[in-house]
Write an enzyme that holds these catalytic residues in place. Structure first.
Site, short mmCIF file in Angstrom:
data_model
loop_
_atom_site.label_atom_id
_atom_site.label_comp_id
_atom_site.label_asym_id
_atom_site.label_seq_id
_atom_site.Cartn_x
_atom_site.Cartn_y
_atom_site.Cartn_z
N HIS A 17 -10.74 -15.84 -2.00
CA HIS A 17 -12.05 -15.23 -2.65
C HIS A 17 -11.79 -15.30 -4.08
O HIS A 17 -12.80 -15.79 -4.85
CB HIS A 17 -12.39 -13.95 -2.59
CG HIS A 17 -12.81 -13.68 -0.83
ND1 HIS A 17 -11.70 -12.95 -0.09
CD2 HIS A 17 -13.73 -14.08 -0.10
CE1 HIS A 17 -12.57 -12.70 1.04
NE2 HIS A 17 -13.46 -13.52 1.03
N LYS A 41 -18.79 -6.77 11.25
CA LYS A 41 -17.54 -6.15 11.10
C LYS A 41 -17.81 -4.80 10.40
O LYS A 41 -17.31 -4.37 9.18
CB LYS A 41 -17.08 -6.99 9.54
CG LYS A 41 -16.78 -8.44 9.89
CD LYS A 41 -16.51 -9.22 8.67
CE LYS A 41 -16.19 -11.09 8.78
NZ LYS A 41 -15.90 -11.70 7.45
N ARG A 91 -14.14 -22.74 4.59
CA ARG A 91 -12.81 -23.28 4.50
C ARG A 91 -12.77 -24.54 5.69
O ARG A 91 -12.55 -25.60 5.37
CB ARG A 91 -12.03 -22.39 5.36
CG ARG A 91 -11.79 -20.88 4.56
CD ARG A 91 -11.32 -19.88 5.35
NE ARG A 91 -12.40 -19.19 6.03
CZ ARG A 91 -12.22 -18.39 6.90
NH1 ARG A 91 -11.04 -17.62 7.07
NH2 ARG A 91 -13.09 -17.87 7.79
N SER A 128 -9.51 -12.85 5.53
CA SER A 128 -9.26 -11.29 5.53
C SER A 128 -8.57 -10.67 6.70
O SER A 128 -7.72 -9.86 6.64
CB SER A 128 -10.61 -10.49 4.98
OG SER A 128 -10.90 -11.00 3.63
N1 COA Z 1 -10.65 -19.08 1.16
C1 COA Z 1 -10.23 -18.06 2.11
N2 COA Z 1 -10.83 -17.23 3.11
C2 COA Z 1 -12.04 -17.23 2.74
C3 COA Z 1 -12.88 -17.97 1.90
C4 COA Z 1 -12.12 -18.86 0.92
N3 COA Z 1 -12.53 -19.52 -0.29
N4 COA Z 1 -14.26 -17.79 1.86
C5 COA Z 1 -14.32 -17.03 3.05
N5 COA Z 1 -13.08 -16.81 3.56
C6 COA Z 1 -12.84 -15.72 4.75
C7 COA Z 1 -12.85 -14.32 4.48
O1 COA Z 1 -11.41 -13.97 4.15
C8 COA Z 1 -13.29 -13.83 5.77
O2 COA Z 1 -12.30 -13.63 6.86
P1 COA Z 1 -12.38 -12.73 8.20
O3 COA Z 1 -13.48 -13.33 8.86
O4 COA Z 1 -11.26 -12.71 8.56
O5 COA Z 1 -12.81 -11.28 7.41
C9 COA Z 1 -14.41 -14.70 6.06
O6 COA Z 1 -14.04 -15.96 5.53
C10 COA Z 1 -15.78 -14.52 5.57
O7 COA Z 1 -15.85 -13.28 5.20
P2 COA Z 1 -16.33 -12.68 3.70
O8 COA Z 1 -15.93 -13.55 2.55
O9 COA Z 1 -15.72 -11.33 3.50
O10 COA Z 1 -17.80 -12.70 3.79
P3 COA Z 1 -18.56 -12.42 5.25
O11 COA Z 1 -19.05 -13.50 5.83
O12 COA Z 1 -18.10 -11.03 5.96
O13 COA Z 1 -20.01 -11.66 4.42
C11 COA Z 1 -22.22 -11.00 4.09
C12 COA Z 1 -21.13 -11.52 4.99
C13 COA Z 1 -21.90 -9.54 3.66
C14 COA Z 1 -22.44 -11.88 2.98
C15 COA Z 1 -23.56 -11.15 5.19
O14 COA Z 1 -23.38 -10.41 6.20
C16 COA Z 1 -24.91 -10.62 4.49
O15 COA Z 1 -25.39 -11.00 3.62
N6 COA Z 1 -24.98 -9.32 4.79
C17 COA Z 1 -26.17 -8.49 4.14
C18 COA Z 1 -27.37 -8.68 5.32
C19 COA Z 1 -28.10 -9.92 5.05
O16 COA Z 1 -28.71 -10.13 3.99
N7 COA Z 1 -28.30 -10.50 6.06
C20 COA Z 1 -29.13 -11.90 6.31
C21 COA Z 1 -28.17 -12.66 5.83
S1 COA Z 1 -28.66 -14.17 6.81
#
Ligand code: COA
Length: 151
Positions: A17, A41, A91, A128
């Site tokens: 991140h 999550k 990724r 994560s």
């Molecule tokens: N390098 C390494 N790992 C990465 C990365 C990078 N550049 N980018 C993402 N990741 C990993 C993270 O570690 C994480 O791993 P995990 O699945 O083991 O937890 C995963 O990829 C993505 O998680 P994260 O980056 O924390 O984001 P998320 O996908 O959980 O976030 C929200 C999702 C919060 C953005 C989404 O649920 C959201 O928008 N929620 C609000 C409600 C909404 O608007 N809904 C409509 C959306 S369509």
């Protein structure tokens, strides 16, 4: 001023991140790191406020980065903070469908475009959930977590 919101669960915020924010700062004047709620999550290890404080500490000397937590839609949060873009990293092909669907829905909801950056190859296997699993098994995860931002 080009403002992007970088939403995620960040449980925890990893060097993957951190790298996306670093590279994003070359594209945007300001990045709002936004801790959102992912329904898949629901049982986060740390509360949103704990995660916000952890990330805020990393960027405490950086004016171009703000750290917030939000409820509800990412697009509403983006509008509230005058962000014209959503920044995300991806990724592998496994991330692609998920990211494309979110980008499509967010564009439909608000017209806000998503900018996707390829994760650096050395971060492609970090997530994560892997970091959390290592932590639960008492493995030192320092190398996966960002230190304080350095200029
Ligand atoms: N390098 C390494 N790992 C990465 C990365 C990078 N550049 N980018 C993402 N990741 C990993 C993270 O570690 C994480 O791993 P995990 O699945 O083991 O937890 C995963 O990829 C993505 O998680 P994260 O980056 O924390 O984001 P998320 O996908 O959980 O976030 C929200 C999702 C919060 C953005 C989404 O649920 C959201 O928008 N929620 C609000 C409600 C909404 O608007 N809904 C409509 C959306 S369509």
């Amino acid at each position: 001023m080009r403002i992007a919101i970088f939403p995620g669960t960040f449980d925890p915020f990893t060097i993957g991140h951190y790298s996306i924010v670093e590279r994003g700062l070359k594209l945007f004047d300001k990045i709002i790191i936004a801790i959102g709620y992912n329904e898949q999550k629901a049982n986060a290890e740390a509360t949103a406020e704990q995660r916000r404080l952890q990330i805020k500490e990393i960027y405490s000397d950086v004016n171009s980065v703000e750290v917030i937590a939000y409820n509800g839609l990412t697009t509403n949060c983006a509008k509230k903070y005058n962000a014209d873009f959503i920044l995300r990293g991806f990724r592998t092909v496994a991330d692609f469908e998920y990211e494309r669907n979110m980008a499509d829905i967010n564009r439909k909801l608000s017209g806000i475009e998503t900018v996707l950056l390829y994760t650096l190859p050395e971060h492609a296997s970090i997530s994560s959930s892997i970091v959390r699993e290592l932590l639960h098994n008492s493995v030192d995860v320092t190398e996966f977590l960002p230190q304080k931002h350095q200029y």
